[in-house]
Design an enzyme around this catalytic site. Structure first.
Site, PDB file in Angstrom:
ATOM      1  N   VAL A 167      19.328  43.518  66.446  1.00 52.41           N
ATOM      2  CA  VAL A 167      19.134  44.008  67.447  1.00 52.41           C
ATOM      3  C   VAL A 167      20.145  44.974  68.518  1.00 52.41           C
ATOM      4  O   VAL A 167      20.921  44.238  68.939  1.00 52.41           O
ATOM      5  CB  VAL A 167      18.492  43.286  68.515  1.00 52.41           C
ATOM      6  N   GLY A 225      23.924  58.488  59.717  1.00 53.06           N
ATOM      7  CA  GLY A 225      24.018  56.940  59.845  1.00 53.06           C
ATOM      8  C   GLY A 225      23.061  56.144  60.690  1.00 53.06           C
ATOM      9  O   GLY A 225      23.161  54.226  60.663  1.00 53.06           O
ATOM     10  N   VAL A 241      26.116  50.543  56.825  1.00 53.24           N
ATOM     11  CA  VAL A 241      26.000  48.798  57.137  1.00 53.24           C
ATOM     12  C   VAL A 241      27.472  48.638  56.395  1.00 53.24           C
ATOM     13  O   VAL A 241      28.461  47.289  56.883  1.00 53.24           O
ATOM     14  CB  VAL A 241      25.069  47.769  57.832  1.00 53.24           C
ATOM     15  N   LYS A 283      12.351  44.696  67.174  1.00 57.13           N
ATOM     16  CA  LYS A 283      13.344  44.521  67.749  1.00 57.13           C
ATOM     17  C   LYS A 283      12.601  43.839  69.238  1.00 57.13           C
ATOM     18  O   LYS A 283      13.398  42.885  69.944  1.00 57.13           O
ATOM     19  CB  LYS A 283      14.893  45.450  68.368  1.00 57.13           C
TER      20      LYS A 283
HETATM   21  P1  NAP Z   1      21.454  52.246  54.064  1.00 61.05           P
HETATM   22  O1  NAP Z   1      22.654  52.863  54.238  1.00 61.05           O
HETATM   23  O2  NAP Z   1      20.149  52.611  53.281  1.00 61.05           O
HETATM   24  O3  NAP Z   1      22.137  50.365  53.317  1.00 61.05           O
HETATM   25  C1  NAP Z   1      20.929  49.846  52.122  1.00 61.05           C
HETATM   26  C2  NAP Z   1      21.811  49.192  50.885  1.00 61.05           C
HETATM   27  O4  NAP Z   1      21.380  48.089  50.069  1.00 61.05           O
HETATM   28  C3  NAP Z   1      22.117  50.056  50.270  1.00 61.05           C
HETATM   29  O5  NAP Z   1      23.701  50.085  48.854  1.00 61.05           O
HETATM   30  C4  NAP Z   1      21.383  49.863  48.836  1.00 61.05           C
HETATM   31  O6  NAP Z   1      21.773  50.329  47.697  1.00 61.05           O
HETATM   32  C5  NAP Z   1      20.845  48.795  48.480  1.00 61.05           C
HETATM   33  N1  NAP Z   1      19.357  48.315  48.246  1.00 61.05           N
HETATM   34  C6  NAP Z   1      18.668  48.365  49.146  1.00 61.05           C
HETATM   35  N2  NAP Z   1      17.969  47.306  48.002  1.00 61.05           N
HETATM   36  C7  NAP Z   1      18.269  47.080  46.968  1.00 61.05           C
HETATM   37  C8  NAP Z   1      17.754  45.920  46.154  1.00 61.05           C
HETATM   38  N3  NAP Z   1      16.063  46.075  45.489  1.00 61.05           N
HETATM   39  N4  NAP Z   1      18.297  45.574  45.277  1.00 61.05           N
HETATM   40  C9  NAP Z   1      20.223  45.635  45.643  1.00 61.05           C
HETATM   41  N5  NAP Z   1      20.516  46.907  46.408  1.00 61.05           N
HETATM   42  C10 NAP Z   1      19.308  47.329  47.380  1.00 61.05           C
HETATM   43  O7  NAP Z   1      20.935  51.018  54.818  1.00 61.05           O
HETATM   44  P2  NAP Z   1      21.619  50.822  56.606  1.00 61.05           P
HETATM   45  O8  NAP Z   1      21.429  51.937  57.174  1.00 61.05           O
HETATM   46  O9  NAP Z   1      23.138  49.845  55.787  1.00 61.05           O
HETATM   47  O10 NAP Z   1      20.637  49.347  56.611  1.00 61.05           O
HETATM   48  C11 NAP Z   1      20.620  48.255  56.134  1.00 61.05           C
HETATM   49  C12 NAP Z   1      19.967  46.928  57.215  1.00 61.05           C
HETATM   50  O11 NAP Z   1      20.134  47.046  58.753  1.00 61.05           O
HETATM   51  C13 NAP Z   1      18.897  47.339  57.687  1.00 61.05           C
HETATM   52  O12 NAP Z   1      18.231  46.321  57.597  1.00 61.05           O
HETATM   53  C14 NAP Z   1      18.698  48.028  58.818  1.00 61.05           C
HETATM   54  O13 NAP Z   1      17.466  48.458  59.496  1.00 61.05           O
HETATM   55  C15 NAP Z   1      20.487  47.433  59.294  1.00 61.05           C
HETATM   56  N6  NAP Z   1      20.902  47.833  60.443  1.00 61.05           N
HETATM   57  C16 NAP Z   1      20.574  49.309  60.527  1.00 61.05           C
HETATM   58  C17 NAP Z   1      21.651  49.800  61.563  1.00 61.05           C
HETATM   59  C18 NAP Z   1      22.546  51.275  61.061  1.00 61.05           C
HETATM   60  O14 NAP Z   1      22.495  51.408  62.288  1.00 61.05           O
HETATM   61  N7  NAP Z   1      22.292  52.236  60.164  1.00 61.05           N
HETATM   62  C19 NAP Z   1      21.905  49.418  62.593  1.00 61.05           C
HETATM   63  C20 NAP Z   1      21.754  48.126  62.667  1.00 61.05           C
HETATM   64  C21 NAP Z   1      20.709  47.248  61.868  1.00 61.05           C
HETATM   65  P3  NAP Z   1      22.306  51.692  46.923  1.00 61.05           P
HETATM   66  O15 NAP Z   1      23.240  52.369  48.008  1.00 61.05           O
HETATM   67  O16 NAP Z   1      22.057  52.066  45.741  1.00 61.05           O
HETATM   68  O17 NAP Z   1      21.057  52.939  47.217  1.00 61.05           O
HETATM   69  N1  HSE Z   2      17.528  52.354  63.001  1.00 58.92           N
HETATM   70  C1  HSE Z   2      18.506  51.980  64.762  1.00 58.92           C
HETATM   71  C2  HSE Z   2      18.176  52.777  65.115  1.00 58.92           C
HETATM   72  C3  HSE Z   2      19.471  51.458  63.395  1.00 58.92           C
HETATM   73  O1  HSE Z   2      18.242  53.964  65.511  1.00 58.92           O
HETATM   74  O2  HSE Z   2      18.167  51.640  66.641  1.00 58.92           O
HETATM   75  C4  HSE Z   2      19.782  49.925  64.381  1.00 58.92           C
HETATM   76  O3  HSE Z   2      19.338  49.044  64.463  1.00 58.92           O
END
Ligand code: NAP
Ligand code: HSE
Length: 445
Positions: free
Chosen positions: A142, A197, A25, A215
């Site tokens: 959400v 992703g 994200v 959610k």
């Molecule tokens: P992700 O790809 O795992 O990215 C997490 C990022 O945070 C990475 O860049 C990671 O660094 C960094 N990070 C994690 N812990 C850290 C720490 N302690 N100190 C510094 N940096 C840290 O996760 P994501 O899919 O983008 O999701 C991020 C958030 O958005 C989550 O809360 C998730 O529930 C929410 N979300 C995700 C989606 C989706 O579709 N993916 C949709 C809605 C909401 P590195 O890259 O160096 O590991």
């Molecule tokens: N892991 C979550 C999903 C990301 O699959 O819906 C979006 O919140």
């Protein structure tokens, strides 16, 4: 007259934005902040300047993020006194909560996509936002790109919501779609959902329903103006759903979906919030919500049924919702007052799952002999659970003395249904209670 883009060149206001997380994200948020900088500035009323991106591994370059902005010291980033807005897309509870509290204590507003954190620590974070006179927005937490929290908070705030029901997890909906359409096993499709992703860092949160439960807690809190936390949501995931369950549902004209449901009890004295797989009739709009798409129905007293539909997961769709919040928070900041905060004045209690009411499909293996069906039917009758249909297959063949019974009920209370299932397990004529699944979206539920 100068064109609006030229006017932006002389725009003096600038807001500094710190990004926590540069993953799926975060990298899209950073990319779109750069690509759409002029439009975002015009809409917000100030240019939005990205001043740092916290990640774990600063040695790895990331598409869309200037290497010079990367830092592995999020604590220092959020403690900067010149940061106006902190966008949190790193996930997790620790150290994320303390980082956001620090950011707010330093006067920064917060935009987060972190449903796990909001659903478990929402009251504390909201209290900090109020105490510091800043915003805490989390539309992206959400249903990905779908505008859902703001409509609940603002557009439907004049109505009385009775029920919220929908598909709020993209990963499991992607998996269930592939199981339904291709007969795939969920383990095989999960890897694909991770590659795209959609999945959480720990995909157990998706397949076991915890992500959807977080959610559901957020939706229930907003819909019913009450405080609902993640651990009050009854939660069952899809890991035990087999291709055979999917095939049986398909044969009866249903599809299995992971649903989140938050509803007022009949006497309106409380709410029940639950996440579980359910059979949905193929004719129902939720049945055609495929892949990582999400859809949520909100039923309100005056509005009737309102449906929200769109991409529920993935970097770019989620970044859209984050940027919407970023512009809204920037506008509030420039106006000198935060937006509407938390509303939990109704204080409705979260009731136990046993008080939920819905329909059920119960699969039984019975010893196929005279009176078996009558005995089974009597247990349902004694338990006050009305039968809608019974279908028998197999039995009365040499070497196959067992028959399978598919029983579907009318609307019943969960506690009554569970008592019936306990009794069936002890019934001499019943060899096995092979499965119990709720049925949603029918004519009487
Ligand atoms: P992700 O790809 O795992 O990215 C997490 C990022 O945070 C990475 O860049 C990671 O660094 C960094 N990070 C994690 N812990 C850290 C720490 N302690 N100190 C510094 N940096 C840290 O996760 P994501 O899919 O983008 O999701 C991020 C958030 O958005 C989550 O809360 C998730 O529930 C929410 N979300 C995700 C989606 C989706 O579709 N993916 C949709 C809605 C909401 P590195 O890259 O160096 O590991
Ligand atoms: N892991 C979550 C999903 C990301 O699959 O819906 C979006 O919140």
């Amino acid at each position: 007259m100068r064109a609006w883009r030229e006017n932006l060149d002389i725009m003096t206001d600038s807001l500094k934005v710190a990004l926590l997380g540069g993953g799926t994200v975060g990298s899209q948020v950073a990319r779109l902040m750069t690509a759409n900088a002029a439009d975002l500035a015009a809409r917000a009323g100030a240019s939005l300047e990205l001043v740092g991106v916290a990640v774990r591994d600063t040695s790895r370059s990331r598409d869309g993020i200037d290497d010079a902005l990367l830092t592995d010291d999020p604590a220092a980033l959020v403690a900067r006194s010149d940061v106006d807005i902190v966008v949190e897309v790193m996930g997790g509870l620790k150290p994320t909560e303390s980082l956001l509290l620090t950011a707010m204590a330093h006067g920064a507003s917060v935009v987060s996509a972190n449903k796990a954190l909001i659903a478990s620590r929402g009251p504390e974070l909201h209290a900090a936002a109020e105490a510091n006179g800043v915003d805490l927005y989390y539309e992206a937490a959400v249903a990905g790109a779908i505008p859902l929290l703001r409509p609940l908070r603002e557009s439907l705030v004049g109505d009385r919501v009775r029920r919220v029901l929908g598909i709020v997890n993209g990963t499991t909906n992607y998996i269930l779609t592939k199981m339904d359409e291709d007969g795939a096993r969920y383990e095989d499709v999960l890897a694909e959902a991770q590659r795209l992703g959609y999945a959480e860092a720990d995909p157990t949160a998706d397949v076991e329903g915890h992500d959807a439960a977080a959610k559901a807690a957020i939706l229930a809190g907003l819909a019913f103006h009450s405080s609902v936390s993640y651990d009050q949501v009854s939660c069952e995931g899809i890991s035990r759903i087999t291709p055979e369950d999917m095939a049986a549902a398909k044969a009866s004209g249903f599809v299995v979906k992971l649903l989140a449901v938050a509803e007022l009890a009949d006497d309106e004295a409380g709410i029940v919030v639950r996440v579980h797989p359910a059979m949905v009739p193929r004719s129902h709009p939720l049945a055609s919500v495929r892949d990582a798409y999400n859809a949520v129905f909100v039923e309100a007293a005056a509005a009737g049924q309102v449906m929200f539909y769109g991409r529920g997961a993935g970097g770019e769709p989620t970044a859209s919702a984050v940027l919407g919040d970023l512009v809204a928070v920037a506008r509030n900041r420039l106006a000198g007052r935060p937006g509407p905060g938390r509303s939990d004045y109704a204080g409705l209690p979260v009731l136990p799952l046993g008080m939920a009411t819905t329909r059920y499909a119960v699969s039984l293996v019975v010893h196929d002999r005279p009176g078996a069906l009558a005995a089974v039917a009597q247990v349902f009758a004694d338990g006050g659970v009305s039968l809608q249909s019974v279908r028998q297959e197999g039995g009365l063949e040499e070497g196959a003395p067992d028959a399978s019974l598919q029983v579907r009920t009318h609307v019943a209370a969960e506690a009554d249904l569970q008592a019936v299932v306990q009794r069936l397990r002890t019934l001499e004529q019943v060899k096995e209670v092979a499965g119990v699944i709720r049925v949603e979206g029918g004519p009487d539920s």
